[in-house]
Scaffold this motif. Structure first.
Motif, PDB file in Angstrom:
ATOM      1  N   LYS A  86       0.832  -1.202   0.000  1.00 41.42           N
ATOM      2  CA  LYS A  86       0.000   0.000   0.000  1.00 41.42           C
ATOM      3  C   LYS A  86       0.874   1.263   0.000  1.00 41.42           C
ATOM      4  O   LYS A  86       0.633   2.220  -0.745  1.00 41.42           O
ATOM      5  CB  LYS A  86      -0.869  -0.004   1.270  1.00 41.42           C
ATOM      6  N   LYS A  87       1.915   1.206   0.848  1.00 42.15           N
ATOM      7  CA  LYS A  87       2.814   2.359   0.965  1.00 42.15           C
ATOM      8  C   LYS A  87       3.521   2.604  -0.380  1.00 42.15           C
ATOM      9  O   LYS A  87       3.618   3.730  -0.857  1.00 42.15           O
ATOM     10  CB  LYS A  87       3.848   2.051   2.052  1.00 42.15           C
ATOM     11  N   ALA A  90       1.277   4.133  -2.906  1.00 39.57           N
ATOM     12  CA  ALA A  90       1.053   5.558  -2.671  1.00 39.57           C
ATOM     13  C   ALA A  90       2.250   6.386  -3.148  1.00 39.57           C
ATOM     14  O   ALA A  90       2.108   7.525  -3.574  1.00 39.57           O
ATOM     15  CB  ALA A  90       0.804   5.805  -1.193  1.00 39.57           C
ATOM     16  N   GLU A  91       3.438   5.764  -3.040  1.00 42.61           N
ATOM     17  CA  GLU A  91       4.643   6.506  -3.433  1.00 42.61           C
ATOM     18  C   GLU A  91       5.010   6.276  -4.897  1.00 42.61           C
ATOM     19  O   GLU A  91       6.036   6.739  -5.356  1.00 42.61           O
ATOM     20  CB  GLU A  91       5.823   6.048  -2.567  1.00 42.61           C
ATOM     21  N   ASN A  92       4.182   5.584  -5.576  1.00 37.35           N
ATOM     22  CA  ASN A  92       4.517   5.174  -6.944  1.00 37.35           C
ATOM     23  C   ASN A  92       4.769   6.359  -7.888  1.00 37.35           C
ATOM     24  O   ASN A  92       4.022   7.322  -7.906  1.00 37.35           O
ATOM     25  CB  ASN A  92       3.365   4.326  -7.484  1.00 37.35           C
TER      26      ASN A  92
END
Ligand code: PHE
Length: 339
Positions: A86-87, A90-92
């Motif tokens: 998930k993290k 989000a940082e993709n």
């Protein structure tokens, strides 16, 4: 007593499945394996159990603890992996996306030429002195030997403002400097000037570069020698100069300075209108009256002065055929001067 191990494990699994993250999962785990958890509670029941059943019961509780520990360990691993995914999502960063364009600015051609002129003349020992754009009649005309009834004023009509006029020539700086500084003088004065002029090669506002040298024994030969150096540095190693007689109230003799055409090398082309020469500036030996007006003794000192249009030099150097291009601020035009 038989422990329904599998039921407890199933119940723990069900409770854990509703845990949303590893924190919530930890709380569920504590309900079973914590100090006040169910497994600990079972252990506490040991004392109520008959002596002979205790080892078997202890084994069962331990087996249950191990099952639960394994269960929670694997659930924790899963939850952590989910959270990490998930993290990362989000940082993709999409590396295939087009980049953001940062436009790089460029110096204006007039600024480029002004800087280059200052460079060249600073190398010959000239110092920059800037006078005001709003001048008064005295500095712009009278002190420059151009009294109120002088016909040369006609060519330099300008805008009159309260308390003065917009200077028509950077020559006004000659007077301001000589009032302040005694010779030897080697002054370079760049700045905006204003005239009632408007066509393809003239604009009501343009820039000039003034030069003034005053010392003992300065002659027209010094002017010509300096100009030769200047055109070589500005245009090309093979550039030559030519002086033609002219008239300015503040110089005597006065000259118009031509440079050999750098486009055709002097053979004649459209740039030099077939003559092989291009007019670049006005100059001359400083008129005695100008020196006198500034309290400089003309029998002891002499000097030369020159003045050139910076736009004109830029147009010649870059082959620009209309002066308006220099004030229209069209980025497509200005971008071409990036170095
Ligand atoms: N001030 C003159 C002009 O604007 C140029 C000039 C400067 C001529 C210095 C002689 C000496 O046309």
């Amino acid at each position: 007593m038989d422990l329904e191990q599998d039921d407890i494990v199933k119940e723990a699994e069900a409770a854990a499945s509703s845990a949303e993250d590893s924190r919530a999962l930890y709380e569920v785990k504590m309900q079973y394996l914590g100090r006040a958890g169910k497994v600990t509670a079972l252990m506490k029941r040991m004392k109520d159990i008959a002596q002979e059943h205790r080892p078997a019961f202890g084994k069962q509780v331990n087996a249950l603890r191990e099952k639960l520990e394994t269960l929670f360990a694997s659930l924790e691993t899963l939850a952590k992996a989910r959270e990490m995914a998930k993290k990362l999502a989000a940082e993709n960063v999409d590396v295939t996306m087009p980049g953001r364009h940062f436009a790089r600015g460029a110096l204006h051609p007039v600024t480029i030429v002004r800087n280059r002129l200052i460079d060249i003349f600073a190398g010959m020992g000239f110092e920059v002195f800037e006078g005001p754009e709003i001048e008064n009649d005295y500095y712009n005309f009278t002190a420059l030997n151009t009294p109120a009834d002088h016909p040369a004023r006609d060519m330099q009509d300008t805008f009159y403002v309260q308390g003065g006029l917009l200077r028509t020539q950077t020559s006004a700086g000659q007077i301001r400097l000589m009032e302040k500084k005694k010779p030897p003088i080697k002054m370079l004065s760049p700045g905006r000037v204003f005239r009632s002029d408007d066509d393809a090669t003239h604009s009501p506002m343009f820039h000039q570069m003034e030069g003034l040298v005053v010392d003992r024994g300065i002659t027209l030969c010094d002017l010509q020698g300096m100009l030769d150096e200047f055109v070589k540095a500005m245009f090309s190693e093979n550039s030559k100069t030519r002086l033609r007689p002219s008239y300015f109230p503040f110089t005597e003799p006065s000259v118009e300075v031509d440079v050999s055409c750098h486009a055709c090398g002097g053979k004649g082309c459209s740039l030099c209108k077939g003559t092989g020469w291009i007019e670049v500036l006005g100059a001359g030996v400083v008129n005695r009256r100008v020196l006198e007006n500034c309290g400089v003794d003309p029998d002891e000192y002499s000097g030369f002065a020159f003045g050139m249009g910076i736009e004109r030099i830029a147009m010649l150097k870059y082959g620009i055929n209309n002066i308006k291009l220099l004030t229209e601020n069209d980025v497509r035009f200005l971008e071409q001067f990036k170095d």
